[in-house]
Every structure is written in C-alpha cells, then in structure tokens.
Design an enzyme around this catalytic site. Structure first.
Site, PDB file in Angstrom:
ATOM      1  N   LYS A   9       0.835  -1.206   0.000  1.00 24.01           N
ATOM      2  CA  LYS A   9       0.000   0.000   0.000  1.00 24.01           C
ATOM      3  C   LYS A   9       0.869   1.255   0.000  1.00 24.01           C
ATOM      4  CE  LYS A   9      -3.050   2.676   2.996  1.00 24.01           C
ATOM      5  NZ  LYS A   9      -3.733   2.733   4.301  1.00 24.01           N
ATOM      6  N   ASP A  52      -6.689   0.948   0.290  1.00 28.06           N
ATOM      7  CA  ASP A  52      -6.919   1.367   1.664  1.00 28.06           C
ATOM      8  C   ASP A  52      -8.275   0.840   2.115  1.00 28.06           C
ATOM      9  OD1 ASP A  52      -8.797   2.952   0.414  1.00 28.06           O
ATOM     10  OD2 ASP A  52      -7.859   4.855   0.948  1.00 28.06           O
TER      11      ASP A  52
END
Length: 214
Positions: free
Chosen positions: A124, A142
């Site tokens: 991420k 997310d």
C-alpha cells in the site's frame, strides 16, 4: 467476456466519480518522496488530517533520513504521539531511514521491490510512493477501496493483495492512482461505512449492493 464487462463497468464508475469529485487527489501533504514516505507510514490507523497536523513540526525537527536515523527513539515517539501506535511507527521510521542511508544513499528508491524491503513499508505504502513521486502506476488498497470495491462487485476478496491484483486486471494502469483517490473521496462523502447514502449515490445504478438494498 466477463473481464471486458467488468472493465466497462469499472470505467463507467471511474468516469462518473471523476465528474463527481473532479479535484480528488492525495490528502497527505508532502514536499518530497521522503516526506510522503514518512507521512504514509504515519497514516496507518490515523486520519490524513491528523498526519498533516503533525508532519510540519516533525519535519522541522527531523528533515531527512540522517536526522531520523540518529535521533533518540523517544524524541521521534514524542513528535508523532498523536498519530497513534507511536512506538511501532517510530521504530519503523527510524529503521526505514537507516535502511535508506545504508542501501540507497539516503534516497527513496523507485521500485516496488526496493520499497517493500524497507521497514514499515508494505505494498500500500509503496504504491502511494510509486504513483505520486515516480509516475509508476500504483493501485492503493486502503479501507475505502477494500470496502467499496467489494460493494461494487468489482472484487470478492478481503486480502488487500488479492484486491489489488483483481482491480489491476480490470482497470487500465493510467486509472490506478486516480481510482484509489476517487473511492477514498466517495467513502468519506457518500458511501460511508456505517451509513451509506445510496439514494444520493451517483454510481448507485452501477452498484449491485445499492440495487439490492433499494
């Protein structure tokens, strides 16, 4: 083919959200790849707004990898206390900074492999850096992307790595960065986790969850 159908619907979703949120962009404030890397690490389990309040003072105290690497860990902890999980984050920030100095001459690397090898950096965070600092398409998964992608039926998975892979298969690379921002904005404004506003949602006609609930 199903993939073509999924791609067509995903692109219609993106187009609609681009009209709804034309100024959607990353919420974290930064002035360099290193600052964005630090801010993204701090954003775990913390709002971007809180991180943006902390980072100006943090970077005034620790402006580069060397100052993070040499600082007493307690000083870093105190500076980032309000972002939560401050002990683990301080450890990661210092470890990341030392790794940059030892392996990359203090410069943030521009590859996924090198980024995820840094302490505290997963896919991420690496995708955030690649997409915003190096023009390398990165699809950030997310909490908003994870939840809304499943609601939209674009994916059927809980694991962020699987979600990223499945979304990459149906979205063209030039839409990856934008897609993450659009879903983040949509998740805050309309598709709110505990009280989604489906009647006001511009992509409700494209969302099987909204159609089921209506």
């Amino acid at each position: 083919m199903p993939a073509t159908s999924d791609t067509d619907r995903a692109l219609r979703i993106v187009a609609t959200l681009e009209e709804t949120y034309p100024s959607a962009k990353i919420a974290l404030a930064y002035g360099s790849p290193f600052e964005l890397l630090v801010a993204t690490i701090l954003s775990a389990q913390c709002t971007d707004e809180r991180v943006n309040k902390v980072t100006p003072g943090l970077f005034a105290q620790f402006p580069d990898p060397t100052t993070f690497a040499d600082a007493p860990i307690e000083d870093i902890e105190q500076a980032i206390f309000s972002t939560g999980f401050y002990r683990n984050k301080a450890k990661n920030l210092q470890g990341m900074s030392r790794a940059l100095l030892e392996k990359h001459e203090g410069t943030v690397p521009a590859t996924m492999e090198a980024l995820v090898a840094l302490p505290g950096v997963g896919r991420k965070t690496a995708n955030v850096i690649l997409g915003h600092c190096f023009d390398v398409p990165g699809l950030v998964v997310d909490t908003h992307v994870k939840r809304i992608s499943n609601l939209l039926g674009l994916v059927d998975a809980k694991n962020p790595d699987i979600i990223e892979r499945e979304l990459r298969e149906i979205l063209p690379p030039e839409k990856w960065v934008r897609f993450s921002h659009l879903l983040a904005h949509h998740g805050r404004a309309i598709c709110i986790a505990r009280r989604p506003q489906c009647t006001d949602c511009p992509i409700a006609p494209l969302c099987p969850s909204a159609l089921t609930d209506s």
